[in-house]
Write a protein that holds these residues in place. Structure first.
Motif, mmCIF file in Angstrom:
data_model
loop_
_atom_site.group_PDB
_atom_site.id
_atom_site.type_symbol
_atom_site.label_atom_id
_atom_site.label_comp_id
_atom_site.label_asym_id
_atom_site.label_seq_id
_atom_site.Cartn_x
_atom_site.Cartn_y
_atom_site.Cartn_z
ATOM 1 N N PRO A 260 0.786 -1.235 0.000
ATOM 2 C CA PRO A 260 0.000 0.000 0.000
ATOM 3 C C PRO A 260 0.817 1.283 0.000
ATOM 4 O O PRO A 260 0.269 2.361 -0.258
ATOM 5 C CB PRO A 260 -0.827 -0.114 1.290
ATOM 6 N N SER A 266 -0.088 1.347 -5.811
ATOM 7 C CA SER A 266 -1.172 1.577 -4.868
ATOM 8 C C SER A 266 -1.949 2.841 -5.234
ATOM 9 O O SER A 266 -1.406 3.948 -5.208
ATOM 10 C CB SER A 266 -0.598 1.709 -3.449
ATOM 11 N N VAL A 291 -3.083 -4.601 -1.872
ATOM 12 C CA VAL A 291 -2.962 -3.269 -2.450
ATOM 13 C C VAL A 291 -4.105 -3.034 -3.433
ATOM 14 O O VAL A 291 -4.611 -3.971 -4.064
ATOM 15 C CB VAL A 291 -1.589 -3.108 -3.153
#
Length: 498
Positions: A260, A266, A291
Protein backbone atom coordinates in the motif's frame (compact mmCIF):
# COMPACT_ATOMS: atom_id res chain seq x y z
CA UNK A 1 7.07 14.34 17.11
CA UNK A 2 7.31 17.96 18.16
CA UNK A 3 5.43 20.46 16.08
CA UNK A 4 3.70 18.01 13.73
CA UNK A 5 -0.08 17.98 13.39
CA UNK A 6 -2.47 16.07 11.17
CA UNK A 7 -3.23 19.01 8.93
CA UNK A 8 -0.70 21.71 9.64
CA UNK A 9 2.84 22.36 8.39
CA UNK A 10 5.88 20.47 9.58
CA UNK A 11 8.12 22.00 12.24
CA UNK A 12 10.40 18.97 12.52
CA UNK A 13 11.51 17.54 9.13
CA UNK A 14 11.99 14.03 10.55
CA UNK A 15 8.60 12.55 9.79
CA UNK A 16 7.89 8.86 10.02
CA UNK A 17 7.50 7.07 6.71
CA UNK A 18 3.80 6.45 7.44
CA UNK A 19 3.12 10.10 8.29
CA UNK A 20 4.92 11.39 5.20
CA UNK A 21 2.97 8.98 3.01
CA UNK A 22 -0.33 9.98 4.62
CA UNK A 23 0.38 13.66 4.03
CA UNK A 24 1.25 12.94 0.42
CA UNK A 25 -2.13 11.28 -0.14
CA UNK A 26 -3.85 14.19 1.58
CA UNK A 27 -2.35 16.70 -0.87
CA UNK A 28 -3.49 14.52 -3.77
CA UNK A 29 -7.04 14.52 -2.41
CA UNK A 30 -7.14 18.21 -1.50
CA UNK A 31 -6.05 19.37 -4.97
CA UNK A 32 -7.81 16.69 -7.02
CA UNK A 33 -4.55 15.91 -8.79
CA UNK A 34 -5.80 12.74 -10.48
CA UNK A 35 -8.54 14.64 -12.31
CA UNK A 36 -6.28 17.50 -13.46
CA UNK A 37 -4.81 17.58 -16.96
CA UNK A 38 -1.96 19.51 -18.56
CA UNK A 39 -1.14 19.33 -22.26
CA UNK A 40 -4.17 17.09 -22.62
CA UNK A 41 -2.86 14.31 -20.38
CA UNK A 42 -3.28 13.29 -16.72
CA UNK A 43 0.13 14.61 -15.74
CA UNK A 44 0.05 13.56 -12.10
CA UNK A 45 0.19 9.84 -12.76
CA UNK A 46 3.55 10.45 -14.49
CA UNK A 47 5.00 12.72 -11.82
CA UNK A 48 3.60 10.87 -8.82
CA UNK A 49 6.28 8.24 -8.19
CA UNK A 50 9.28 10.58 -8.31
CA UNK A 51 7.48 13.31 -6.34
CA UNK A 52 6.58 10.81 -3.63
CA UNK A 53 10.18 9.61 -3.48
CA UNK A 54 11.44 13.19 -3.22
CA UNK A 55 8.96 13.96 -0.45
CA UNK A 56 9.94 10.84 1.50
CA UNK A 57 13.67 11.54 1.20
CA UNK A 58 13.26 15.20 2.14
CA UNK A 59 11.23 14.62 5.28
CA UNK A 60 12.23 11.19 6.65
CA UNK A 61 15.65 9.70 7.48
CA UNK A 62 15.45 7.46 4.40
CA UNK A 63 18.62 7.72 2.29
CA UNK A 64 19.49 7.45 -1.39
CA UNK A 65 18.61 4.16 -3.07
CA UNK A 66 21.50 3.36 -5.42
CA UNK A 67 24.80 4.72 -6.60
CA UNK A 68 24.78 6.54 -9.93
CA UNK A 69 27.51 7.37 -12.41
CA UNK A 70 29.02 10.86 -12.60
CA UNK A 71 27.61 13.47 -14.95
CA UNK A 72 30.52 13.52 -17.41
CA UNK A 73 30.71 9.74 -17.48
CA UNK A 74 26.95 9.56 -18.00
CA UNK A 75 27.14 11.91 -20.99
CA UNK A 76 29.83 9.81 -22.61
CA UNK A 77 27.80 6.65 -22.04
CA UNK A 78 24.69 8.25 -23.54
CA UNK A 79 26.53 9.35 -26.68
CA UNK A 80 28.29 6.00 -27.04
CA UNK A 81 25.02 4.13 -26.54
CA UNK A 82 23.17 6.26 -29.05
CA UNK A 83 25.81 5.84 -31.76
CA UNK A 84 26.21 2.11 -31.09
CA UNK A 85 22.49 1.50 -31.10
CA UNK A 86 22.26 2.69 -34.71
CA UNK A 87 24.28 -0.37 -35.77
CA UNK A 88 24.03 -2.80 -32.83
CA UNK A 89 20.73 -3.92 -31.34
CA UNK A 90 18.73 -1.38 -33.33
CA UNK A 91 15.08 -2.07 -32.39
CA UNK A 92 13.79 -0.42 -35.57
CA UNK A 93 15.52 -3.16 -37.61
CA UNK A 94 13.94 -6.04 -35.68
CA UNK A 95 11.41 -8.31 -37.36
CA UNK A 96 7.74 -8.13 -36.29
CA UNK A 97 6.87 -10.49 -33.42
CA UNK A 98 3.79 -11.73 -31.59
CA UNK A 99 5.05 -10.52 -28.20
CA UNK A 100 7.39 -7.64 -27.39
CA UNK A 101 9.18 -7.92 -24.04
CA UNK A 102 10.46 -4.72 -22.43
CA UNK A 103 12.91 -6.12 -19.93
CA UNK A 104 14.51 -5.06 -16.69
CA UNK A 105 17.70 -3.03 -17.25
CA UNK A 106 19.53 -4.27 -14.15
CA UNK A 107 20.71 -7.75 -15.05
CA UNK A 108 22.32 -10.29 -12.70
CA UNK A 109 25.41 -12.23 -13.61
CA UNK A 110 25.01 -15.91 -12.81
CA UNK A 111 27.43 -18.82 -12.52
CA UNK A 112 27.38 -19.40 -16.30
CA UNK A 113 29.03 -15.99 -16.72
CA UNK A 114 26.02 -14.56 -18.54
CA UNK A 115 24.01 -11.55 -17.45
CA UNK A 116 20.40 -12.59 -16.90
CA UNK A 117 17.18 -10.64 -16.94
CA UNK A 118 15.83 -12.80 -14.13
CA UNK A 119 12.23 -11.79 -14.85
CA UNK A 120 12.10 -12.37 -18.60
CA UNK A 121 14.86 -14.86 -19.46
CA UNK A 122 13.28 -17.85 -17.66
CA UNK A 123 10.09 -17.20 -19.65
CA UNK A 124 11.86 -16.77 -22.97
CA UNK A 125 13.93 -19.90 -22.30
CA UNK A 126 11.04 -22.02 -21.05
CA UNK A 127 8.39 -21.15 -23.62
CA UNK A 128 8.31 -21.33 -27.39
CA UNK A 129 7.34 -17.72 -28.11
CA UNK A 130 7.60 -15.55 -31.19
CA UNK A 131 9.09 -12.66 -29.24
CA UNK A 132 11.37 -9.66 -29.53
CA UNK A 133 13.25 -8.38 -26.48
CA UNK A 134 13.74 -4.64 -25.89
CA UNK A 135 16.15 -3.48 -23.18
CA UNK A 136 16.30 -0.08 -21.46
CA UNK A 137 19.74 1.04 -20.33
CA UNK A 138 21.03 0.71 -16.76
CA UNK A 139 23.01 3.80 -15.77
CA UNK A 140 23.39 4.53 -19.50
CA UNK A 141 24.97 1.13 -20.22
CA UNK A 142 24.05 -2.50 -20.95
CA UNK A 143 25.43 -5.66 -19.34
CA UNK A 144 27.03 -8.14 -21.71
CA UNK A 145 27.28 -11.00 -22.53
CA UNK A 146 23.53 -11.26 -22.00
CA UNK A 147 21.62 -14.48 -21.51
CA UNK A 148 18.87 -13.09 -23.72
CA UNK A 149 19.25 -13.78 -27.41
CA UNK A 150 19.09 -10.95 -29.95
CA UNK A 151 18.73 -8.06 -27.51
CA UNK A 152 17.38 -4.84 -28.98
CA UNK A 153 18.26 -1.67 -27.09
CA UNK A 154 15.95 1.27 -26.48
CA UNK A 155 18.74 3.86 -26.55
CA UNK A 156 17.53 5.29 -29.87
CA UNK A 157 14.09 5.95 -28.43
CA UNK A 158 15.36 7.37 -25.14
CA UNK A 159 18.30 9.45 -26.29
CA UNK A 160 16.84 10.28 -29.67
CA UNK A 161 13.92 11.82 -27.83
CA UNK A 162 16.32 13.53 -25.43
CA UNK A 163 18.09 15.26 -28.33
CA UNK A 164 14.86 16.89 -29.42
CA UNK A 165 14.07 17.74 -25.80
CA UNK A 166 17.41 19.51 -25.53
CA UNK A 167 17.48 21.42 -28.81
CA UNK A 168 13.79 21.75 -29.85
CA UNK A 169 11.73 21.40 -26.67
CA UNK A 170 7.98 21.75 -27.26
CA UNK A 171 5.92 24.13 -25.15
CA UNK A 172 3.71 22.16 -22.77
CA UNK A 173 2.70 24.59 -19.98
CA UNK A 174 0.28 27.46 -20.36
CA UNK A 175 0.38 30.38 -17.89
CA UNK A 176 -2.68 28.86 -16.19
CA UNK A 177 -0.87 25.50 -15.89
CA UNK A 178 2.15 27.20 -14.34
CA UNK A 179 -0.05 28.95 -11.78
CA UNK A 180 -1.77 25.67 -10.90
CA UNK A 181 1.57 23.94 -10.37
CA UNK A 182 2.64 26.80 -8.10
CA UNK A 183 -0.41 25.99 -5.98
CA UNK A 184 0.60 22.33 -5.94
CA UNK A 185 4.12 23.18 -4.79
CA UNK A 186 2.74 25.50 -2.12
CA UNK A 187 0.46 22.75 -0.82
CA UNK A 188 3.35 20.28 -0.55
CA UNK A 189 5.53 22.92 1.13
CA UNK A 190 2.79 23.58 3.69
CA UNK A 191 2.33 19.88 4.50
CA UNK A 192 6.00 18.86 4.36
CA UNK A 193 7.83 22.01 5.39
CA UNK A 194 10.16 21.77 2.39
CA UNK A 195 10.04 22.72 -1.27
CA UNK A 196 9.47 20.07 -3.94
CA UNK A 197 10.17 20.78 -7.60
CA UNK A 198 6.79 19.62 -8.87
CA UNK A 199 6.57 22.16 -11.70
CA UNK A 200 10.01 21.29 -13.05
CA UNK A 201 9.28 17.58 -12.92
CA UNK A 202 5.90 17.91 -14.63
CA UNK A 203 7.39 20.03 -17.39
CA UNK A 204 10.20 17.51 -17.95
CA UNK A 205 7.75 14.62 -17.97
CA UNK A 206 5.46 16.23 -20.51
CA UNK A 207 8.25 17.47 -22.77
CA UNK A 208 9.83 14.01 -22.67
CA UNK A 209 6.47 12.47 -23.54
CA UNK A 210 6.11 14.69 -26.59
CA UNK A 211 9.65 13.91 -27.76
CA UNK A 212 9.61 10.14 -27.28
CA UNK A 213 6.00 9.40 -28.19
CA UNK A 214 6.47 9.42 -32.00
CA UNK A 215 9.53 7.17 -31.66
CA UNK A 216 7.64 4.64 -29.54
CA UNK A 217 4.76 4.76 -32.00
CA UNK A 218 7.04 4.09 -34.95
CA UNK A 219 8.72 1.25 -33.05
CA UNK A 220 5.54 -0.56 -32.03
CA UNK A 221 4.01 -0.07 -35.46
CA UNK A 222 7.14 -1.69 -36.88
CA UNK A 223 7.12 -4.62 -34.43
CA UNK A 224 3.32 -5.02 -34.62
CA UNK A 225 3.01 -7.23 -31.51
CA UNK A 226 -0.26 -8.73 -30.26
CA UNK A 227 0.97 -8.16 -26.72
CA UNK A 228 3.62 -6.17 -24.86
CA UNK A 229 5.07 -7.68 -21.68
CA UNK A 230 7.13 -5.32 -19.53
CA UNK A 231 8.93 -5.14 -16.20
CA UNK A 232 8.43 -2.01 -14.05
CA UNK A 233 5.54 0.00 -15.49
CA UNK A 234 6.12 3.31 -13.67
CA UNK A 235 8.44 5.43 -15.77
CA UNK A 236 7.16 3.74 -18.94
CA UNK A 237 3.90 5.68 -19.19
CA UNK A 238 4.62 6.96 -22.70
CA UNK A 239 5.26 3.45 -24.05
CA UNK A 240 2.03 2.24 -22.41
CA UNK A 241 0.11 5.21 -23.80
CA UNK A 242 1.31 4.42 -27.33
CA UNK A 243 0.34 0.76 -26.91
CA UNK A 244 -3.13 1.86 -25.83
CA UNK A 245 -3.44 4.10 -28.89
CA UNK A 246 -2.46 1.19 -31.13
CA UNK A 247 -4.77 -1.28 -29.41
CA UNK A 248 -1.89 -3.39 -28.01
CA UNK A 249 -2.62 -4.81 -24.53
CA UNK A 250 0.16 -4.51 -21.95
CA UNK A 251 1.10 -7.05 -19.27
CA UNK A 252 3.40 -6.23 -16.36
CA UNK A 253 5.55 -8.86 -14.65
CA UNK A 254 5.97 -8.22 -10.92
CA UNK A 255 9.57 -7.42 -10.09
CA UNK A 256 9.52 -6.47 -6.41
CA UNK A 257 7.46 -5.72 -3.35
CA UNK A 258 3.95 -4.45 -4.03
CA UNK A 259 2.33 -2.86 -0.99
CA UNK A 260 0.00 0.00 0.00
CA UNK A 261 2.96 2.40 0.32
CA UNK A 262 4.31 1.79 -3.19
CA UNK A 263 2.74 4.56 -5.25
CA UNK A 264 3.71 2.84 -8.49
CA UNK A 265 0.95 0.31 -7.74
CA UNK A 266 -1.17 1.58 -4.87
CA UNK A 267 -4.10 3.76 -5.91
CA UNK A 268 -6.52 3.77 -2.96
CA UNK A 269 -10.03 5.14 -3.15
CA UNK A 270 -11.02 6.81 -6.40
CA UNK A 271 -7.44 7.22 -7.62
CA UNK A 272 -6.69 5.68 -10.99
CA UNK A 273 -4.04 5.61 -13.68
CA UNK A 274 -4.79 5.68 -17.39
CA UNK A 275 -1.28 4.54 -18.31
CA UNK A 276 -1.26 1.48 -16.07
CA UNK A 277 -0.78 -1.94 -17.73
CA UNK A 278 -3.94 -3.77 -18.75
CA UNK A 279 -2.88 -6.88 -16.82
CA UNK A 280 -0.60 -7.58 -13.87
CA UNK A 281 1.14 -10.93 -13.37
CA UNK A 282 2.05 -11.29 -9.69
CA UNK A 283 4.22 -13.73 -7.74
CA UNK A 284 1.16 -14.96 -5.80
CA UNK A 285 -2.31 -14.07 -4.53
CA UNK A 286 -0.90 -12.20 -1.52
CA UNK A 287 0.36 -9.31 -3.65
CA UNK A 288 -2.95 -8.53 -5.33
CA UNK A 289 -4.85 -8.77 -2.07
CA UNK A 290 -2.78 -6.26 -0.11
CA UNK A 291 -2.96 -3.27 -2.45
CA UNK A 292 -5.58 -1.41 -4.51
CA UNK A 293 -4.27 -1.52 -8.07
CA UNK A 294 -6.05 0.58 -10.73
CA UNK A 295 -7.33 -2.41 -12.75
CA UNK A 296 -10.12 -4.94 -12.07
CA UNK A 297 -9.23 -7.92 -9.92
CA UNK A 298 -9.80 -10.40 -12.74
CA UNK A 299 -6.92 -8.79 -14.63
CA UNK A 300 -4.46 -9.62 -11.85
CA UNK A 301 -3.01 -13.09 -12.43
CA UNK A 302 -1.04 -14.84 -9.64
CA UNK A 303 1.51 -16.77 -11.73
CA UNK A 304 4.66 -17.20 -9.60
CA UNK A 305 8.27 -16.15 -9.89
CA UNK A 306 10.26 -18.34 -12.32
CA UNK A 307 13.71 -17.21 -11.16
CA UNK A 308 12.94 -17.96 -7.52
CA UNK A 309 11.47 -21.32 -8.41
CA UNK A 310 14.49 -22.32 -10.50
CA UNK A 311 16.86 -21.17 -7.75
CA UNK A 312 15.00 -23.20 -5.12
CA UNK A 313 15.17 -26.26 -7.35
CA UNK A 314 18.93 -25.81 -7.63
CA UNK A 315 19.18 -25.57 -3.85
CA UNK A 316 17.18 -28.77 -3.47
CA UNK A 317 19.49 -30.59 -5.87
CA UNK A 318 22.56 -29.24 -4.07
CA UNK A 319 21.14 -30.28 -0.70
CA UNK A 320 20.21 -33.83 -1.66
CA UNK A 321 21.72 -36.05 0.97
CA UNK A 322 22.58 -33.08 3.22
CA UNK A 323 20.93 -31.57 6.27
CA UNK A 324 19.54 -28.49 4.58
CA UNK A 325 16.10 -28.24 3.01
CA UNK A 326 15.41 -25.43 0.57
CA UNK A 327 11.68 -25.60 1.32
CA UNK A 328 11.74 -26.56 4.97
CA UNK A 329 12.99 -25.61 8.40
CA UNK A 330 16.57 -24.37 8.28
CA UNK A 331 16.90 -23.87 12.01
CA UNK A 332 19.33 -26.79 12.25
CA UNK A 333 21.86 -25.22 9.86
CA UNK A 334 25.14 -24.17 11.41
CA UNK A 335 28.10 -22.21 10.20
CA UNK A 336 31.61 -23.63 10.15
CA UNK A 337 32.22 -22.01 13.53
CA UNK A 338 29.40 -23.93 15.21
CA UNK A 339 26.86 -21.11 15.44
CA UNK A 340 23.87 -20.24 13.29
CA UNK A 341 24.52 -17.88 10.38
CA UNK A 342 22.57 -14.63 10.12
CA UNK A 343 22.11 -13.03 6.71
CA UNK A 344 21.74 -9.24 6.67
CA UNK A 345 20.01 -8.02 3.48
CA UNK A 346 21.09 -4.45 2.80
CA UNK A 347 19.65 -1.60 0.71
CA UNK A 348 21.18 1.77 -0.04
CA UNK A 349 18.26 3.67 1.45
CA UNK A 350 18.80 2.21 4.92
CA UNK A 351 22.37 0.98 4.55
CA UNK A 352 23.86 3.25 7.20
CA UNK A 353 21.39 2.16 9.89
CA UNK A 354 21.52 -1.52 8.95
CA UNK A 355 25.31 -1.66 8.71
CA UNK A 356 25.68 0.02 12.11
CA UNK A 357 23.26 -2.53 13.53
CA UNK A 358 25.24 -5.42 12.02
CA UNK A 359 28.55 -4.08 13.31
CA UNK A 360 27.15 -3.69 16.84
CA UNK A 361 25.43 -7.08 16.74
CA UNK A 362 28.70 -8.81 15.80
CA UNK A 363 29.98 -8.18 19.32
CA UNK A 364 27.32 -10.41 20.86
CA UNK A 365 25.99 -12.74 18.16
CA UNK A 366 27.21 -16.32 18.70
CA UNK A 367 27.35 -17.26 15.02
CA UNK A 368 28.56 -15.71 11.79
CA UNK A 369 27.02 -12.57 10.31
CA UNK A 370 27.01 -12.23 6.52
CA UNK A 371 26.21 -8.76 5.20
CA UNK A 372 24.86 -8.91 1.63
CA UNK A 373 25.27 -5.56 -0.09
CA UNK A 374 22.77 -4.23 -2.59
CA UNK A 375 24.29 -3.81 -6.09
CA UNK A 376 24.06 -0.03 -5.64
CA UNK A 377 26.37 -0.33 -2.61
CA UNK A 378 29.14 -2.40 -4.21
CA UNK A 379 31.24 0.64 -5.05
CA UNK A 380 32.30 2.70 -2.09
CA UNK A 381 30.68 0.74 0.74
CA UNK A 382 33.93 0.64 2.70
CA UNK A 383 34.06 4.44 2.72
CA UNK A 384 30.36 4.84 3.43
CA UNK A 385 30.26 2.23 6.20
CA UNK A 386 33.76 2.28 7.81
CA UNK A 387 32.36 0.70 11.00
CA UNK A 388 31.31 -2.32 8.95
CA UNK A 389 34.79 -2.69 7.47
CA UNK A 390 36.25 -2.90 10.97
CA UNK A 391 33.60 -5.24 12.43
CA UNK A 392 33.62 -9.04 12.60
CA UNK A 393 31.19 -9.25 9.70
CA UNK A 394 31.56 -11.10 6.40
CA UNK A 395 30.66 -8.47 3.79
CA UNK A 396 29.59 -9.92 0.43
CA UNK A 397 29.07 -8.05 -2.82
CA UNK A 398 28.34 -10.22 -5.84
CA UNK A 399 27.77 -13.50 -3.97
CA UNK A 400 24.73 -15.50 -5.10
CA UNK A 401 21.83 -14.56 -2.86
CA UNK A 402 20.33 -18.05 -2.93
CA UNK A 403 23.61 -19.64 -1.87
CA UNK A 404 23.58 -17.28 1.10
CA UNK A 405 19.99 -18.28 1.86
CA UNK A 406 21.03 -21.94 1.84
CA UNK A 407 23.85 -21.27 4.31
CA UNK A 408 21.77 -19.20 6.75
CA UNK A 409 19.25 -19.90 9.48
CA UNK A 410 17.79 -16.40 9.73
CA UNK A 411 17.73 -13.08 7.91
CA UNK A 412 17.24 -9.47 8.83
CA UNK A 413 16.53 -6.42 6.68
CA UNK A 414 14.00 -3.64 6.33
CA UNK A 415 11.78 -3.88 3.24
CA UNK A 416 13.74 -5.64 0.49
CA UNK A 417 12.02 -8.05 -1.88
CA UNK A 418 14.82 -10.48 -1.05
CA UNK A 419 13.32 -10.90 2.42
CA UNK A 420 10.25 -12.51 0.86
CA UNK A 421 12.52 -14.80 -1.13
CA UNK A 422 14.37 -15.77 2.03
CA UNK A 423 11.01 -16.44 3.64
CA UNK A 424 10.22 -18.82 0.77
CA UNK A 425 13.48 -20.65 1.45
CA UNK A 426 12.41 -21.06 5.05
CA UNK A 427 14.48 -18.48 6.91
CA UNK A 428 13.36 -16.95 10.19
CA UNK A 429 12.82 -13.29 9.36
CA UNK A 430 13.51 -10.18 11.41
CA UNK A 431 13.01 -6.55 10.44
CA UNK A 432 15.00 -3.62 11.77
CA UNK A 433 12.94 -0.62 12.87
CA UNK A 434 13.96 1.87 10.18
CA UNK A 435 12.15 4.26 7.83
CA UNK A 436 10.12 2.17 5.41
CA UNK A 437 9.83 -0.97 7.53
CA UNK A 438 6.07 -0.40 7.59
CA UNK A 439 6.06 -1.63 3.98
CA UNK A 440 6.45 -5.18 5.31
CA UNK A 441 3.74 -4.78 7.92
CA UNK A 442 1.63 -7.56 6.27
CA UNK A 443 4.37 -10.05 7.19
CA UNK A 444 4.43 -8.83 10.78
CA UNK A 445 0.63 -8.92 11.02
CA UNK A 446 0.68 -12.56 9.90
CA UNK A 447 3.36 -13.49 12.41
CA UNK A 448 5.97 -14.31 9.76
CA UNK A 449 8.41 -11.56 10.74
CA UNK A 450 9.44 -9.83 13.97
CA UNK A 451 10.44 -6.17 14.24
CA UNK A 452 13.46 -5.35 16.42
CA UNK A 453 14.99 -1.98 17.24
CA UNK A 454 18.44 -2.85 18.59
CA UNK A 455 21.02 -5.65 18.74
CA UNK A 456 19.80 -6.42 22.25
CA UNK A 457 16.16 -6.79 21.24
CA UNK A 458 17.19 -8.93 18.26
CA UNK A 459 19.21 -11.31 20.45
CA UNK A 460 16.25 -11.71 22.82
CA UNK A 461 13.83 -12.40 19.95
CA UNK A 462 16.28 -14.67 18.13
CA UNK A 463 17.07 -16.79 21.18
CA UNK A 464 13.33 -17.09 21.94
CA UNK A 465 12.60 -18.15 18.34
CA UNK A 466 9.95 -15.46 17.97
CA UNK A 467 10.00 -15.55 14.16
CA UNK A 468 9.13 -18.49 11.95
CA UNK A 469 8.29 -18.76 8.24
CA UNK A 470 4.83 -19.80 7.07
CA UNK A 471 4.28 -23.48 6.35
CA UNK A 472 2.38 -22.64 3.17
CA UNK A 473 4.27 -20.14 1.02
CA UNK A 474 2.10 -20.42 -2.09
CA UNK A 475 0.19 -17.19 -1.32
CA UNK A 476 3.52 -15.38 -1.78
CA UNK A 477 4.95 -17.48 -4.62
CA UNK A 478 2.71 -19.75 -6.67
CA UNK A 479 4.48 -22.92 -7.90
CA UNK A 480 4.85 -23.95 -11.57
CA UNK A 481 5.50 -20.36 -12.61
CA UNK A 482 6.51 -20.86 -16.25
CA UNK A 483 3.48 -23.07 -16.95
CA UNK A 484 1.24 -20.55 -15.19
CA UNK A 485 2.65 -17.71 -17.27
CA UNK A 486 2.10 -19.66 -20.47
CA UNK A 487 -1.53 -20.26 -19.52
CA UNK A 488 -2.02 -16.64 -18.42
CA UNK A 489 -0.57 -15.27 -21.67
CA UNK A 490 -2.89 -17.54 -23.64
CA UNK A 491 -5.87 -16.40 -21.56
CA UNK A 492 -5.01 -12.73 -22.01
CA UNK A 493 -4.69 -13.12 -25.78
CA UNK A 494 -7.99 -14.99 -25.91
CA UNK A 495 -9.70 -12.27 -23.87
CA UNK A 496 -8.36 -9.62 -26.21
CA UNK A 497 -9.75 -11.44 -29.27
CA UNK A 498 -13.31 -11.37 -27.94
Amino acid sequence: MAGATDDGPVDDPALTYEEAHRRFLAVEDDLGLFSARIDGVPFWERARFETHREAIRATTPLGEAHATVGLQRARLRKLRGLLRNVAVGNPFLAEPADIAFVGHPRRKQREDGLWWDVYCDPILEGLDLDAVYLEPDHDHAHHTPAKTGDVRYLDLVKYGGNLRRKFLPPSVLTPADARFLERVEAAFAERFGTGLDVAGRVRRDLVTRRCRRPLYRRLFERLDPDLVVLVVSYGKETAIEVCSDLGIPVVELQHGVINPYHVGYSFPGDRTKETFPDYLFTFGEFWGETVEVPIPGDRVYPVGYPHLEASLSELERDNEGGSGDANGDRSGDESDEGGEQLLVVSQGTIGRELSRFAAALAEGFPGEIVYKLHPGEYDGWADSYPWLREADVDVRADADLYDLFAESAAQIGVYSTALYEGLAVGLDTYLLECPGVVQLKPLVDRGYATVVDSPESFLVAFEAGESSPPEDRTPFFVPNAVDNIEAALADVRERERR
